[in-house]
Enzyme design. Structure first.
Site, PDB file in Angstrom:
ATOM      1  N   SER A 126       8.638  -6.381 -43.314  1.00  0.00           N
ATOM      2  CA  SER A 126       8.955  -7.760 -43.699  1.00  0.00           C
ATOM      3  C   SER A 126       8.661  -8.001 -45.168  1.00  0.00           C
ATOM      4  CB  SER A 126       8.119  -8.727 -42.836  1.00  0.00           C
ATOM      5  OG  SER A 126       8.194 -10.036 -43.342  1.00  0.00           O
ATOM      6  N   TYR A 151      -0.437 -11.441 -39.128  1.00  0.00           N
ATOM      7  CA  TYR A 151       0.899 -10.887 -38.885  1.00  0.00           C
ATOM      8  C   TYR A 151       1.344 -10.074 -40.106  1.00  0.00           C
ATOM      9  CZ  TYR A 151       5.903 -10.528 -39.210  1.00  0.00           C
ATOM     10  OH  TYR A 151       7.162 -10.025 -39.407  1.00  0.00           O
ATOM     11  N   LYS A 155       2.023  -5.764 -40.864  1.00  0.00           N
ATOM     12  CA  LYS A 155       3.192  -5.099 -41.465  1.00  0.00           C
ATOM     13  C   LYS A 155       2.743  -4.198 -42.618  1.00  0.00           C
ATOM     14  CE  LYS A 155       6.262  -6.714 -38.734  1.00  0.00           C
ATOM     15  NZ  LYS A 155       6.831  -5.804 -37.721  1.00  0.00           N
TER      16      LYS A 155
HETATM   17  C1  WQD Z   1      11.594 -20.980 -44.319  1.00  0.00           C
HETATM   18  C2  WQD Z   1      11.452 -22.211 -45.205  1.00  0.00           C
HETATM   19  C3  WQD Z   1       9.465 -23.497 -44.791  1.00  0.00           C
HETATM   20  C4  WQD Z   1      10.478 -24.875 -40.800  1.00  0.00           C
HETATM   21  C5  WQD Z   1       8.950 -16.317 -41.692  1.00  0.00           C
HETATM   22  C6  WQD Z   1       7.931 -15.241 -41.616  1.00  0.00           C
HETATM   23  C7  WQD Z   1       8.514 -13.971 -42.148  1.00  0.00           C
HETATM   24  C8  WQD Z   1       9.782 -13.647 -41.415  1.00  0.00           C
HETATM   25  C9  WQD Z   1      10.779 -14.798 -41.514  1.00  0.00           C
HETATM   26  C10 WQD Z   1       9.323 -12.075 -39.657  1.00  0.00           C
HETATM   27  C11 WQD Z   1      10.017 -22.414 -45.704  1.00  0.00           C
HETATM   28  C12 WQD Z   1      10.713 -24.300 -44.476  1.00  0.00           C
HETATM   29  C13 WQD Z   1      10.509 -24.228 -42.023  1.00  0.00           C
HETATM   30  C14 WQD Z   1      10.546 -26.292 -40.749  1.00  0.00           C
HETATM   31  C15 WQD Z   1      10.702 -26.359 -43.139  1.00  0.00           C
HETATM   32  N1  WQD Z   1       9.512 -13.353 -40.065  1.00  0.00           N
HETATM   33  N2  WQD Z   1      10.633 -24.972 -43.164  1.00  0.00           N
HETATM   34  N3  WQD Z   1      10.657 -26.987 -41.922  1.00  0.00           N
HETATM   35  O1  WQD Z   1       8.150 -18.729 -43.424  1.00  0.00           O
HETATM   36  O2  WQD Z   1      10.037 -17.901 -44.938  1.00  0.00           O
HETATM   37  O3  WQD Z   1       9.298 -16.519 -43.033  1.00  0.00           O
HETATM   38  O4  WQD Z   1      10.101 -15.947 -40.974  1.00  0.00           O
HETATM   39  O5  WQD Z   1       9.434 -11.063 -40.301  1.00  0.00           O
HETATM   40  O6  WQD Z   1       7.570 -12.949 -41.952  1.00  0.00           O
HETATM   41  O7  WQD Z   1       6.855 -15.630 -42.435  1.00  0.00           O
HETATM   42  O8  WQD Z   1      10.553 -18.620 -42.592  1.00  0.00           O
HETATM   43  O9  WQD Z   1      12.017 -20.201 -41.423  1.00  0.00           O
HETATM   44  O10 WQD Z   1       9.501 -20.446 -41.173  1.00  0.00           O
HETATM   45  O11 WQD Z   1      10.567 -21.056 -43.321  1.00  0.00           O
HETATM   46  O12 WQD Z   1      10.813 -27.018 -44.190  1.00  0.00           O
HETATM   47  O13 WQD Z   1      10.501 -26.935 -39.664  1.00  0.00           O
HETATM   48  O14 WQD Z   1      11.763 -23.362 -44.433  1.00  0.00           O
HETATM   49  O15 WQD Z   1       8.505 -24.314 -45.450  1.00  0.00           O
HETATM   50  O16 WQD Z   1      10.077 -22.930 -47.016  1.00  0.00           O
HETATM   51  P1  WQD Z   1       9.435 -18.004 -43.587  1.00  0.00           P
HETATM   52  P2  WQD Z   1      10.655 -20.106 -42.038  1.00  0.00           P
END
Ligand code: WQD
Length: 340
Positions: A126, A151, A155
């Site tokens: 990741s 998590y 990785k």
């Molecule tokens: C994306 C953006 C949030 C939800 C995660 C894991 C990473 C990978 C992908 C496994 C951020 C914003 C989110 C919401 C929001 N997983 N957001 N409101 O955190 O980039 O990555 O998933 O490999 O390891 O960390 O993905 O989709 O949670 O967030 O504003 O209800 O959307 O703040 O900026 P993230 P995400």
């Protein structure tokens, strides 16, 4: 027909990878403990490809069961290892579950792979390993920052374990694919993401809000140092990501790898802000999304998007779908599972 083991093959990325492996003529065996997936996914895969993958329910923490599995399947040409827990927030609350489930199982699968005629493994890593990278876009040589969650730590440690084994086991060939943000669903809408409970990730929360399951989307933070104040990520269509696994596996089987441990960033190379993702959804769904700004979420990095030159040149792979393509597929899937 070469036989490939896909661990966690009924999960979101795993199931889409099984489809692409079958499309490429591989025989696929799936092991999955069904802790975060459903048997119905087998029907979806079969409906798409016309071929039912072999499936065995197996908890990979049970080393005896895994050894027994490999004694019955000693003709496996390669392993794609997805099986792991992956919720960042949950990992902070349950670190021991994450270290046991993500690392013990990796040690067991590596031991098993070393017992095969050919030892090829693709590891699901990741972009989390980079933390907040200093420079955008992020290359594979960007420094690995201290993990922000157990998590992310699993990785980083997982890659270190594989690298250390590759140093002393010359016959082991491994590729770690560092995913950016996988989104969307197969264009057939027969398989897709099935988040359990309240979605942690942005895109399933958007589609569930639009489907009426959630009141509104909270946008975590509107004053980041980015053009529109919201965080930037590299959202990659899950089918593009699945195809990257097939290309990487073929590289190992054909002995085209330049060293026996390689890493590749798998993204589109394009950064999109949260607001741009919302605008993309509104374009493809032709409906406005109910959202409001909320406080920043702990642990979020400001920006993360991939430099994909290495994957483009060494793997000969490039993401083909746009953000709109991915968001449309995500919405089509949500409408399908909610009978909208
Ligand atoms: C994306 C953006 C949030 C939800 C995660 C894991 C990473 C990978 C992908 C496994 C951020 C914003 C989110 C919401 C929001 N997983 N957001 N409101 O955190 O980039 O990555 O998933 O490999 O390891 O960390 O993905 O989709 O949670 O967030 O504003 O209800 O959307 O703040 O900026 P993230 P995400």
């Amino acid at each position: 027909m070469k036989k490939i083991l896909v661990t966690g093959g009924l999960g979101f990325i795993g199931s889409h990878t099984v489809v692409e492996l079958q499309n490429e003529g591989f025989e696929v065996v799936i092991i999955d403990d069904l802790s975060n997936s459903s048997l119905k996914v087998i029907d979806g895969i079969t409906a798409i490809t016309g071929k039912a993958p072999i499936f065995e329910k197996l908890d990979m923490k049970d080393q005896r069961a895994l050894i027994d599995f490999f004694q019955r399947h000693d003709d496996i040409s390669g392993v794609i290892h997805f099986a792991a827990s992956k919720a960042v927030g949950e990992s902070v609350q349950k670190p021991l579950h994450y270290y046991e489930n993500n690392l013990n199982t990796l040690v067991y699968i590596l031991k098993a792979v070393l017992g095969l005629q050919t030892s090829n493994i693709i590891f699901s890593s990741s972009c989390t390993v980079y933390g907040q990278a200093d420079k955008m876009p992020i290359t594979e040589s960007a420094p690995i920052k201290p993990a922000e969650s157990p998590y992310g730590n699993t990785k980083q440690i997982g890659e270190e374990i594989i690298k250390d084994v590759c140093k002393v086991e010359n016959e082991l060939k491994a590729i770690a694919l560092r995913y950016f943000n996988p989104i969307g669903a197969h264009t057939s809408a027969k398989i897709g993401e099935l988040p359990i409970g309240v979605p942690q990730n942005l895109v399933p929360f958007i589609t569930q809000t639009a489907a009426g399951l959630r009141e509104s989307l909270s946008v975590f933070g509107d004053d980041y140092p980015t053009p529109d104040g919201t965080c930037i990520r590299d959202y990659i269509h899950v089918v593009d990501l699945a195809k990257a696994h097939v290309v990487a596996l073929k590289r190992l089987i054909a002995n085209k790898n330049s060293s026996n441990f390689e890493t590749f960033n798998i993204g589109t190379g394009v950064g999109s802000s949260v607001l741009e993702v919302i605008q993309s959804f509104e374009r493809v769904s032709n409906q406005s999304l109910n959202y409001q700004f909320a406080p920043k979420r702990e642990g979020d990095v400001i920006s993360a998007y991939a430099d994909t030159h290495k994957a483009n040149s060494d793997l000969g792979w490039k993401a083909e779908s746009t953000l709109d393509d991915a968001m449309k597929s995500a919405w089509d899937w949500e409408k399908k599972i909610r009978n909208l």
